[in-house]
Design an enzyme around this catalytic site. Structure first.
Site: not given
Ligand code: ASP
Length: 476
Positions: A16, A75, A106
């Site tokens: 993100t 991710s 995350t």
């Molecule tokens: N879907 C995103 C990821 O894990 C969520 C984030 O980065 O907070 O890449």
């Protein structure tokens, strides 16, 4: 204060933090992050030729390069080969940089942090993963705070571990779990307090931080993906469990209830487990709870050990799964893998504490060790013991302000400027802890306020960092 420079590699894998809105929702955009950082005064001092932060209050700048994945990813798309790629990138650039910050989504950050902690063997530099819940491209975000915090910690402190920084907390990476899908306090480490916290000032818990390894750094990659995790639930079918354990699976994280309890009255399930462990599958019992550990307090849990399951103690399922994959990737006998699973390799599980532990923070303990040293008759042994133990004991006594103990050790010939394993002198420790009387005593005995520890900080810096005006006044 002279300005020195820490060299940092910022690796952007995706997530993100560097995403932009698109027709199909947020998506990572190549090149965006570096352009954005260059334009922000916190991240780049325009008077400098290369990406460099302005000087911190310790007079230190961070010069950094951004290395971006050819195609930054969400991710959720992370795979074992991505962990390996990140590990190899760190290996390739290990000598050129002082520290590494990895920007990562995350969703699977706790897995990557755990996997890296095992793959980066004998790591002597700081590696911090971070990301954000709100992209940098939005005007109000948590990206700036997280990235700046991670870079500041990595640039100023030598923490030889794979860490995860989020919302003011630096955690040991292999102890973390994502605990909130949207909230800004997205991570927690249920079974280990943070290694450091940032706020008005930075507080590092040096007692928790692992010491610098003696052996040279090397990467041991994860190549085995024959591992699985299954979360037990009421009514689970024996054939569902058996499917999880079918060849080629060699390792299974069994996520059980509470303190490691399992429906042991279900003989069909117990039989599935027994047959698998007899085939050599390593099955590790972990709790579904975010906090606490598995034990044998209940018959419902201890029955598992009779069928060959081993205890995962207080390891997270993320750490257990990646540790299994890491150990299975090496050519080790099953018994050796089981033994290593039940030991701490990178601080991912608490060591058994069946003995009374003495804390270096207890006066009585410090006193008795110091007295024992001073009573040793043979001069060779004594010199050796003094050299080894006095620096650590003096630092411990300085932290708690044990003036008597310090005086006794000094009378016995302890070196006032001796350093502990972090290169810190008793004066560093006393200044950081705000022990003004101790600082005074140490200064009277000739302790130097200008020696730098391994992170380049002097006792004077410590007093400023921890905001102890009475100690600062003594230095003046
Ligand atoms: N879907 C995103 C990821 O894990 C969520 C984030 O980065 O907070 O890449």
């Amino acid at each position: 204060m002279q300005t020195d420079i820490a060299r940092l590699l910022l690796l952007y894998t995706g997530g993100t933090i560097g995403m932009m809105p698109s027709e199909r929702g947020y998506t990572p955009v190549s090149g965006y992050l570096e352009r954005q950082l260059e334009a922000m005064p916190q991240f780049h001092d325009k008077t400098m030729p290369r990406l460099t932060t302005p000087p911190s209050r310790f007079g230190k700048r961070i010069r950094y390069d951004v290395l971006e994945y050819a195609h930054p990813i969400d991710s959720a798309y992370m795979d074992v080969q991505d962990w390996v790629q990140i590990a190899h990138l760190i290996e390739q650039h290990y000598d050129a940089y002082d520290a590494f910050v990895i920007l990562h989504g995350t969703d699977t950050m706790a897995y990557t942090a755990s996997a890296l902690s095992f793959m980066l063997e004998d790591l002597a530099k700081t590696v911090i993963l971070t990301g954000s819940q709100i992209p940098l491209s939005q005007s109000s975000n948590d990206a700036i705070e997280n990235l700046l915090g991670a870079m500041t910690l990595a640039g100023h402190y030598e923490i030889p571990e794979v860490c995860l920084f989020f919302r003011g907390h630096l955690y040991r990476g292999n102890r973390t779990q994502k605990v909130d899908a949207a909230g800004l306090q997205a991570f927690d480490s249920g079974n280990l307090p943070p290694l450091a916290t940032t706020g008005t000032h930075i507080q590092v818990d040096w007692d928790l931080i692992r010491s610098v390894p003696r052996k040279p750094f090397r990467v041991q990659t994860i190549t085995n993906r024959d591992v699985a995790a299954v979360r037990i639930f009421p009514g689970i079918r024996a054939d569902a469990l058996a499917n999880f354990l079918k060849p080629p699976i060699q390792g299974l994280v069994l996520e059980t209830y509470g303190s490691g309890n399992f429906p042991a009255n279900r003989l069909d399930l117990m039989e599935v487990l027994r047959l698998a462990t007899e085939r050599g599958v390593v099955i590790v019992n972990c709790t579904q709870c975010h906090k606490g550990m598995v034990n044998s307090d209940y018959a419902a849990g201890s029955a598992l050990y009779d069928v060959g399951v081993i205890s995962g103690s207080d390891m997270t399922p993320e750490a257990t799964l990646t540790k299994l994959a890491y150990l299975l990737s090496q050519d080790l006998p099953t018994d050796e893998i089981k033994q290593q699973m039940q030991r701490s390799l990178r601080g991912e599980r608490s060591e058994p504490q069946n003995q009374t532990r003495f804390s270096f923070r207890e006066r009585a303990f410090l006193d008795s060790v110091a007295r024992t040293i001073s009573s040793i008759a043979s001069s060779d042994d004594k010199v050796h013991l003094e050299r080894t133990l006095y620096p650590v004991l003096l630092c411990a006594a300085s932290e708690i302000g044990d003036l008597e103990g310090i005086q006794r050790m000094l009378d016995d010939g302890a070196d006032i400027n001796a350093r502990d394993y972090n290169g810190r002198t008793p004066l560093h420790v006393a200044a950081a802890a705000g022990q003004a009387h101790t600082v005074q005593l140490l200064l009277q005995h000739g302790a130097s306020p200008l020696v730098a520890d391994r992170s380049g900080r002097t006792p004077i810096d410590e007093a400023h960092l921890h905001q102890h005006p009475d100690v600062i006044a003594l230095f003046k």
